[in-house]
Structure formats: C-alpha cells, structure tokens
Scaffold this active site. Structure first.
Site, mmCIF file in Angstrom:
data_model
loop_
_atom_site.group_PDB
_atom_site.id
_atom_site.type_symbol
_atom_site.label_atom_id
_atom_site.label_comp_id
_atom_site.label_asym_id
_atom_site.label_seq_id
_atom_site.Cartn_x
_atom_site.Cartn_y
_atom_site.Cartn_z
ATOM 1 N N GLY A 30 0.801 -1.248 0.099
ATOM 2 C CA GLY A 30 -0.137 -0.096 0.057
ATOM 3 C C GLY A 30 0.825 1.497 -0.012
ATOM 4 O O GLY A 30 1.972 1.293 0.053
ATOM 5 N N CYS A 120 -3.129 -10.138 13.950
ATOM 6 C CA CYS A 120 -2.130 -10.339 12.830
ATOM 7 C C CYS A 120 -0.982 -9.478 13.427
ATOM 8 O O CYS A 120 0.099 -9.527 13.486
ATOM 9 C CB CYS A 120 -2.859 -9.716 11.681
ATOM 10 S SG CYS A 120 -1.513 -9.724 10.199
ATOM 11 N N CYS A 217 -8.263 -8.063 5.280
ATOM 12 C CA CYS A 217 -7.568 -8.393 3.947
ATOM 13 C C CYS A 217 -8.126 -9.691 3.470
ATOM 14 O O CYS A 217 -8.092 -9.846 2.335
ATOM 15 C CB CYS A 217 -6.331 -8.546 4.359
ATOM 16 S SG CYS A 217 -5.502 -9.856 5.531
#
Length: 380
Positions: A30, A120, A217
C-alpha cells in the site's frame, strides 16, 4: 576539558549515520508502507523491504480467481526496484491461517465479534516478522501504521497519531514494551493522509493514488459469513430468533450473520417497537433480541491485558483513564479496576451501546495522547 564526541541521534533515534543504520520496512504494497520505505531510503538508511504473503485469494477464502495479495506483493517489489533497495517475500500463509483466520472463524462461532487485524499485528507482524528483522541484523523495524512512538522518562511510549481520523492505536494496543523499543512509525506525526500521498508523488511511486484497503484483507468483499461457512460449515446451522423471555419471533440461517447491536435485516418485521440483537447464544443456536435500552453497558470485563503504564497495573486499586471499545468510537472516560496483571473490570462513566465480546478495550491517558495498552472484552 574533553569535548563530548557522541554523534547526534539520527531520525530513527540511533547515534550513528543513516548509512550505518539498517532498517527493515514491513511493506504491505500500500501507499503508507511504500512511502516509509522510500522516505528512509531517500534519507540514506540501509533499507530492506519485507512483504509477508499471508493469504491466497485463489483458495477457499474468497472469490475464485481474485488475487489481491499477489497484486500487493508486486506493488511492494516495484517500489523496492524503483528506490533501489533489496526486497524479500516471506510465505506466512500457514502461520496466518493458524494464528489469525482460524481464531476469527471460531470467535464468530462462539458469538463474539473478533478484530483479526489486532491479532495479525500481535501474532505475525510484530512477532515473527520482527524476529526476521533481527535475523537480518536490522537496528529497527519500521511500519506504515498511523501511531506515534515517543521516548519518555521511563523509555518508549505509545501515543495516538497526530491525525485523529487516521489513528490506528485501537489496532496496536497489544504492542509490548519490548516490541516498542524496536519498532518505528515514521508516519504517525503527519497531519493528514494527504501528506502521505504528497510524499508518494514526490518519490515518484506508482502507488501514490492506490486506494486504501477498507475490508479485512482475507475478506475483500466484506462477506464475513461466506468466509466462515467455508472454514466452518457448521456455522450455517439454522436456529431461532427469540426475545429475552425466550419467545420465538422468527428463524435464522446461522448466528454468524448477526452482531451485537444489529437492527436491520433481522427478518422479524411487523412489531410495534424496533428490536436489536442483544445477545448471541451459539450453543442454543439462538439470536436474542430486545429493546435498545438493553444494549447500554457500563461495566466491561477485560482480560489478556497488555499494560504500558509506567507503574504496574496492580499498583493502584483504580486508574482514571479513557477507553475505546470500538475502533470507530472516540475514547470515553472510565475507571479501570485491576483484578490481576492481565484482568480487570472497566466501568464507563457514561454507558455505551453495543459493547461486544471479542472486541478490544483500549486504554488512554485522558490528559494526553498516550496509550496505556488494553485488553479483550469477554463475557462477564
């Protein structure tokens, strides 16, 4: 008298030249992490880019043929080539599934509303990836998160980002003191996301206009239920929608389709007053609905606490803090009462609606931007 020959600290806080400072940049593909890598390379640091391949959209987790993970990896690799630093891709699909995706599915099955982005960061990016950075003999690891690391009297502190609209402190509360000493967040001080995109344009990055990711995601189309059904087929077991007295008002096709506080899409129209989901009972396969007043909560049990205060959590019977119980809500004044080093009860001074097990409860200093850590909301 001898003069102090200690070199000044560089922008990452090390008393040596940027060229002698190796920094691993966690690159998602990103614009944010790409700008961090380009900026540090431009400043002369020894930059190494690392991208984790966490999931495969061509597998059972999303629409057939989609491959957003592959596109992101290619974008990260292209930035590294443009700026001239090495870039590595690490296959973490199995780790990610075991540490994040499976718990996400199980939490929904248990009637909770999980936040996989926090897990995560906690279990993959700031654990395994951080260890990889150390194996590469890096002095630190930098990310594109919007949060600030400041050095206080007792060491590094975690602070909210300068741009409140981009602040990601809710998702990073579980960052430990040890991790914080090694991490750097070069974008946390920027006034707005526009400044990040301007930097991307300055460095000529092709990702300068790349849209921000809006969904989890591994759930790119926002259909959580579809992902969970593929991972846990039993999650679609039908059941009843009942009121708080146990009266059956309708039926459902799986508790995974509902969240605490939900009003729309219940399929029980025709009632005089609006009803909301106030409880999920996966064992009985029931969705319990009630009036909005039942959503108001003042006392919240919290466990798995990561405490970042200067004094031990249990050194006081009560702490006056502010807490955030949803990523989209502002912090609210509260009292934190420790039970142990990792458990506490939080009492909100003003009741909040829709407080859900599985969400995070993040602690803030009401007098500053500092984050004191947080924990996970569970059923009392």
């Amino acid at each position: 008298m001898a003069l102090d020959q200690t070199p000044p600290l560089n922008s990452l806080g090390f008393a040596k030249a940027p060229a002698d400072t190796r920094v691993v940049v966690a690159m998602s593909g990103g614009v944010d992490s790409s700008v961090v890598a380009a900026m540090l390379k431009d400043e002369g640091y020894d930059v190494v880019g690392v991208t984790l391949q966490l999931y495969d959209h061509g597998a059972a987790l999303a629409k057939k043929g989609a491959c957003c993970a592959g596109v992101d990896i290619q974008d990260a690799r292209r930035v590294a080539e443009e700026m001239g630093f090495p870039h590595y891709v690490l296959d973490y699909e199995n780790v990610f599934k075991d540490a994040v995706i499976d718990e996400f599915a199980d939490s929904y099955l248990g009637g909770a509303t999980p936040v996989p982005c926090i897990r995560c960061n906690e279990r993959v990016k700031f654990k395994d990836l951080l260890e990889t950075a150390k194996d590469l003999e890096a002095d630190c690891m930098a990310t594109g998160h919007y949060i600030q690391r400041k050095v206080g009297e007792n060491g590094p502190e975690l602070h909210a980002a300068a741009d409140g609209n981009r602040d990601q402190s809710y998702f990073l509360f579980s960052t430990t003191e040890e991790q914080l000493s090694y991490l750097r967040f070069p974008l946390g001080h920027l006034p707005s996301k526009d400044d990040t995109r301007k930097l991307a344009a300055k460095y000529g990055l092709e990702v300068a206009d790349k849209p921000d990711s809006q969904d989890i995601c591994f759930v790119p189309n926002g259909d959580y239920a579809a992902v969970i059904r593929k991972l846990r087929p039993e999650a679609a077991d039908p059941g009843n929608i009942v009121d708080t007295e146990g009266n059956v008002l309708g039926s459902h096709e799986g508790v995974i389709h509902y969240t605490i506080g939900q009003r729309r899409g219940l399929g029980i129209g025709g009632l005089a007053d609006p009803l909301y989901v106030v409880k999920l009972d996966p064992e009985r396969k029931e969705v319990v609905v009630g009036p909005k007043s039942m959503l108001a909560t003042r006392k919240i049990p919290v466990r798995e606490i990561n405490w970042l205060g200067d004094a031990p959590l249990t050194s006081q019977a009560e702490w006056n803090i502010a807490v955030r119980v949803r990523s989209t809500r502002p912090p609210r004044d509260a009292i934190l009462r420790p039970i142990s080093e990792t458990e506490a009860e939080v009492e909100l001074l003003t009741a909040e609606e829709g407080v859900s097990p599985g969400q995070a409860c993040v602690f803030y200093d009401p007098e500053s931007t500092r984050i004191f850590g947080g924990g996970w909301i569970h059923r009392g």
